[in-house]
Design an enzyme around this catalytic site. Sequence first.
Site, PDB file in Angstrom:
ATOM      1  N   TRP A  87      56.110   8.937 -40.309  1.00 41.80           N
ATOM      2  CA  TRP A  87      55.224   8.186 -39.406  1.00 41.80           C
ATOM      3  C   TRP A  87      55.962   8.017 -38.073  1.00 41.80           C
ATOM      4  CZ3 TRP A  87      55.148   2.316 -38.894  1.00 41.80           C
ATOM      5  CH2 TRP A  87      53.997   1.878 -38.226  1.00 41.80           C
ATOM      6  N   ASP A 119      58.931   2.091 -47.560  1.00 41.50           N
ATOM      7  CA  ASP A 119      57.730   1.669 -46.850  1.00 41.50           C
ATOM      8  C   ASP A 119      56.576   1.862 -47.828  1.00 41.50           C
ATOM      9  OD1 ASP A 119      55.574   1.245 -45.231  1.00 41.50           O
ATOM     10  OD2 ASP A 119      56.204   2.595 -43.627  1.00 41.50           O
ATOM     11  N   LYS A 143      45.635  -1.957 -45.588  1.00 41.44           N
ATOM     12  CA  LYS A 143      44.734  -0.964 -46.158  1.00 41.44           C
ATOM     13  C   LYS A 143      44.235  -1.406 -47.528  1.00 41.44           C
ATOM     14  CE  LYS A 143      47.730   1.154 -43.313  1.00 41.44           C
ATOM     15  NZ  LYS A 143      47.706   1.794 -42.052  1.00 41.44           N
TER      16      LYS A 143
HETATM   17  C1  LMR Z   1      48.455   5.365 -39.280  1.00 45.81           C
HETATM   18  O1  LMR Z   1      49.484   5.971 -39.592  1.00 45.81           O
HETATM   19  O2  LMR Z   1      47.484   5.921 -38.758  1.00 45.81           O
HETATM   20  C2  LMR Z   1      48.350   3.887 -39.564  1.00 45.81           C
HETATM   21  O3  LMR Z   1      49.470   3.453 -40.255  1.00 45.81           O
HETATM   22  C3  LMR Z   1      48.045   3.098 -38.360  1.00 45.81           C
HETATM   23  C4  LMR Z   1      49.208   3.012 -37.409  1.00 45.81           C
HETATM   24  O4  LMR Z   1      49.567   1.883 -37.059  1.00 45.81           O
HETATM   25  O5  LMR Z   1      49.747   4.032 -37.003  1.00 45.81           O
END
Ligand code: LMR
Length: 398
Positions: free
Chosen positions: A130, A211, A246
């Site tokens: 991420w 996470d 979520k």
């Molecule tokens: C995502 O990865 O789209 C979600 O976790 C929202 C975000 O805050 O990025």
Amino acid sequence: MFEHIPPFAGDPILSLNEDFQKDPRPNKINLSIGIYFDDAGRIPVMDSVKQAEQMVVAKGGPKPYLPIEGAANLRAAVQQLLFGADHEAVRSGRIATIQSVGSSGGLKIGADFIATWFKGSQVWVSDPTWDNHRSMFEGAGLTVNTYPYYDPATGGLKFAQMLATLRGLPSRSIVLLHACCHNPTGVDPTRAQWDELIPVLRERQLIPYLDLAYQGFGDGIEADAYAARALATAGVSFFIANSFSKSMSVYGERCGALSVVCPSAREAALVLGQMKFTVRRNYSSPPIHGGQIVATVLTDPALRQSWEVELGAMRERILAMRKKLHAVLSAKVPGRNFDYFLTQRGMFSYTGMTIAQVDTLRETHGVYMVRSGRICVAGLNSSNVEATAVAMAAVLAG
Ligand code: LMR
């Protein structure tokens, strides 16, 4: 005064979602942000959550500051959800938990804590991860590196390379791991792979940082906690940030937690104290409302049961969309194997599409996905999945 400040380059996920909102095309499809949409394309209000909120409002009462570490009932409920009420680590009091402002808030408090108390440590994240993981840890002043993870050749995991890299890290390196439903790829280690990974983390004295933002979206609430429980059972000390955004569809309530599993209750008390110090210096204390809704859902037996059923239905809907996308794409692009849509888990899948293909999909077909090629499968529904697959097939055909 402010001329020297460069313009914000935008966020790869949140800015894309803003662009989607501004797009006037009626048939646009949003597969960008990690939000669960129902089959009508709406963010659901879960019945269990609605009832819990009514109970919280009916109780009324003043709104004092919460303690720095958050509400005691929520913190206890989080530990039980993550580890199980009977887990030795819970019973012996060796877990330090704070309520946090979403799991992002928890991740950042943990990162600040690490920057202060593990000064020589560097952070290792999966390649890819991420985007905000890197930003948060770098924002805390830590150096961020990557370990091999996603294999574009198979749409699976580079497990041997991952293990080899982790085996070579200095002790007390921080290893960021997605407990389930890997974001952005949807590729998770199997249980057998976790069982191989955990002894390496322990023997090398690495510090896992889990996470867990999608608990319940992979294989189930309990199953998705496998890695957390196995690490705690193995006696590894680790961090885990978890989110209710979520799993309870309460994104804007910003409700999550950070837990640190320690070797002893005495160390957990020390860790909790310094986490409180970190929170005080950032935002003083967390908000009340969302946390009390979450605590009510988790602790009221009837609401808990209906939440589990509702979350199960969300998980099943995502799986159905995976199957449908796989079926249409396989029919339309016969030479290509799309089985990874079936093996990947949770909200996200890596489509394997290039940046240029992603841009064409957005510009020509109104299908929005993150430029890495990540789609949020939970943005698909029975009205748009066919159109999405047809558009993807057209773009893949060049
Ligand atoms: C995502 O990865 O789209 C979600 O976790 C929202 C975000 O805050 O990025």
